[in-house]
Design a protein around this motif. Structure first.
Motif, PDB file in Angstrom:
ATOM      1  N   GLU A 153      73.345  53.654  53.404  1.00  0.00           N
ATOM      2  CA  GLU A 153      72.933  52.256  53.446  1.00  0.00           C
ATOM      3  C   GLU A 153      73.657  51.499  54.564  1.00  0.00           C
ATOM      4  OE1 GLU A 153      70.769  48.907  52.174  1.00  0.00           O
ATOM      5  OE2 GLU A 153      70.595  51.021  51.628  1.00  0.00           O
ATOM      6  N   PHE A 154      74.955  51.752  54.722  1.00  0.00           N
ATOM      7  CA  PHE A 154      75.753  51.070  55.737  1.00  0.00           C
ATOM      8  C   PHE A 154      76.445  52.114  56.612  1.00  0.00           C
ATOM      9  CE2 PHE A 154      75.721  48.308  51.983  1.00  0.00           C
ATOM     10  CZ  PHE A 154      75.159  47.160  52.513  1.00  0.00           C
ATOM     11  N   ALA A 159      80.030  47.137  58.840  1.00  0.00           N
ATOM     12  CA  ALA A 159      78.618  46.761  58.747  1.00  0.00           C
ATOM     13  C   ALA A 159      78.318  46.144  57.389  1.00  0.00           C
ATOM     14  CB  ALA A 159      77.737  47.988  58.980  1.00  0.00           C
ATOM     15  N   CYS A 160      78.909  46.702  56.355  1.00  0.00           N
ATOM     16  CA  CYS A 160      78.744  46.137  55.010  1.00  0.00           C
ATOM     17  C   CYS A 160      79.346  44.745  54.940  1.00  0.00           C
ATOM     18  CB  CYS A 160      79.397  47.063  53.984  1.00  0.00           C
ATOM     19  SG  CYS A 160      79.253  46.501  52.279  1.00  0.00           S
ATOM     20  N   ARG A 162      79.743  42.607  57.359  1.00  0.00           N
ATOM     21  CA  ARG A 162      78.892  41.674  58.095  1.00  0.00           C
ATOM     22  C   ARG A 162      77.678  41.259  57.279  1.00  0.00           C
ATOM     23  NH1 ARG A 162      79.128  45.000  63.824  1.00  0.00           N
ATOM     24  NH2 ARG A 162      81.084  44.082  64.609  1.00  0.00           N
ATOM     25  N   GLN A 163      77.067  42.210  56.579  1.00  0.00           N
ATOM     26  CA  GLN A 163      75.876  41.874  55.795  1.00  0.00           C
ATOM     27  C   GLN A 163      76.220  40.973  54.618  1.00  0.00           C
ATOM     28  OE1 GLN A 163      73.064  45.011  55.009  1.00  0.00           O
ATOM     29  NE2 GLN A 163      72.401  44.075  53.087  1.00  0.00           N
ATOM     30  N   ALA A 166      76.814  37.574  56.022  1.00  0.00           N
ATOM     31  CA  ALA A 166      75.560  36.987  56.497  1.00  0.00           C
ATOM     32  C   ALA A 166      74.713  36.464  55.340  1.00  0.00           C
ATOM     33  CB  ALA A 166      74.771  38.028  57.294  1.00  0.00           C
ATOM     34  N   GLN A 167      74.690  37.185  54.231  1.00  0.00           N
ATOM     35  CA  GLN A 167      73.818  36.808  53.109  1.00  0.00           C
ATOM     36  C   GLN A 167      74.514  35.947  52.062  1.00  0.00           C
ATOM     37  OE1 GLN A 167      71.245  39.804  51.458  1.00  0.00           O
ATOM     38  NE2 GLN A 167      71.231  41.012  53.329  1.00  0.00           N
ATOM     39  N   VAL A 244      73.952  42.008  46.745  1.00  0.00           N
ATOM     40  CA  VAL A 244      74.134  41.197  47.942  1.00  0.00           C
ATOM     41  C   VAL A 244      72.981  40.216  48.047  1.00  0.00           C
ATOM     42  CG1 VAL A 244      74.343  41.207  50.458  1.00  0.00           C
ATOM     43  CG2 VAL A 244      75.312  43.082  49.107  1.00  0.00           C
ATOM     44  N   GLY A 245      73.300  38.955  48.302  1.00  0.00           N
ATOM     45  CA  GLY A 245      72.244  37.958  48.452  1.00  0.00           C
ATOM     46  C   GLY A 245      72.053  37.096  47.235  1.00  0.00           C
TER      47      GLY A 245
END
Length: 305
Positions: A153-154, A159-160, A162-163, A166-167, A244-245
């Protein structure tokens, strides 16, 4: 002037000196302990997290879920997020041991006691757990997301990270699951540190060869003692942090997650993955305390020359 730890309560490396261990050495020993403990036990922790997340989605035994996890993601997925967790736990354990030692020293000076009392140990351990929670929360947010989603996934923990930012924003990284983490870490570290000190004292008094293995055995005891009372809180925390989100507001609270677990799985839902968690705790903390003791012993031998 450099702050000092209380003198070691046991003879290290055959040295019965009353020399103190500097906090810098305690920090280094704790950081090494945190990193090595994670490295030795991380696959079991990944299985625990995946079991907690998948238990609501699949009606199957824990063994069937483990087989499904390995077939679906492969063995490499069990190490997803290990590098960031090793680094994070190095800082967490270093911080915990330094705070624990510092608070015990401060309480001893305040109350005029030459050796820490049981009550002082309890208070110092609780403070260490509370302080650590603010560092543990973002570290475990990244760890839980990566473990639940698998290795593909990452591309990296960065990268995880950052996501998630971001969310969910920085607040979602730093604060999502903080209440649950505090509710877990304060009692967990109280049981963890105090039970280790008690187990170590018993083993050292027994003699008969137990002294050499006392950090190993004491660490295993501390790992079990710290997780059994708080495991249901950890299950709730995992479900809070894994998505996430979504924001921890409205229905997304400890209480709502606990009610959902109860409705979907009953009492058993709060103990999913416990066997693997306890196995991980034994390995992690036996290795961690052995590594810490090795560093402190090496320092005392050097200091006694």
């Amino acid at each position: 002037m450099e702050e000092k730890r209380p003198a070691s309560e046991t003879s290290r490396g055959g040295c019965k000196s009353t020399r103190h261990v500097p906090f810098a050495v305690s920090l280094l020993a704790g950081m090494l302990a945190g990193a090595l403990g994670v490295a030795a036990s991380y696959p079991l922790d990944s299985i625990k997290t995946k079991l907690q997340v998948m238990a609501l989605k699949k009606r199957a035994s824990n063994f069937e879920l483990v087989v499904h996890i390995i077939r679906l993601d492969g063995l490499c997925a069990l190490y997803a997020g290990v590098s960031s967790t090793m680094i994070g736990q190095a800082f967490v354990k270093g911080l915990v041991f330094v705070v624990y030692e510092y608070v015990m020293l401060a309480l001893g000076q305040l109350m005029g006691t030459s050796a820490p009392t049981f009550g002082q140990r309890l208070l110092a351990a609780a403070v260490a757990g509370a302080v650590a929670s603010f560092l543990v929360t973002p570290i475990e947010r990244i760890k839980v997301v990566m473990q639940a989603d698998g290795a593909n996934e990452f591309v990296s923990p960065l990268a995880c990270l950052r996501q998630v930012i971001a969310q969910d924003g920085c607040q979602g990284l730093m604060c999502r699951g903080l209440t649950a983490t505090l509710a877990r870490e304060v009692p967990a570290y109280t049981f963890y540190l105090v039970s280790y000190d008690m187990a170590l004292g018993v083993l050292l008094r027994q003699g008969g060869g137990f002294e050499a293995f006392s950090p190993l055995i004491g660490g295993a005891v501390a790992g079990i003692a710290s997780w059994l009372p708080v495991y249901p809180i950890d299950v709730v925390k995992t479900h809070l942090q894994v998505e996430v989100g979504k924001h921890e507001s409205g229905n997304e609270t400890m209480l709502s997650v606990a009610l959902q677990l109860w409705q979907e799985r009953g009492c058993a839902g709060f103990w999913d993955g416990l066997t693997y968690k306890l196995a991980r705790a034994v390995v992690n903390h036996a290795v961690a305390f052995s590594a810490r003791d090795y560093v402190l012993t090496a320092f005392m031998r050097y200091a006694c020359k």
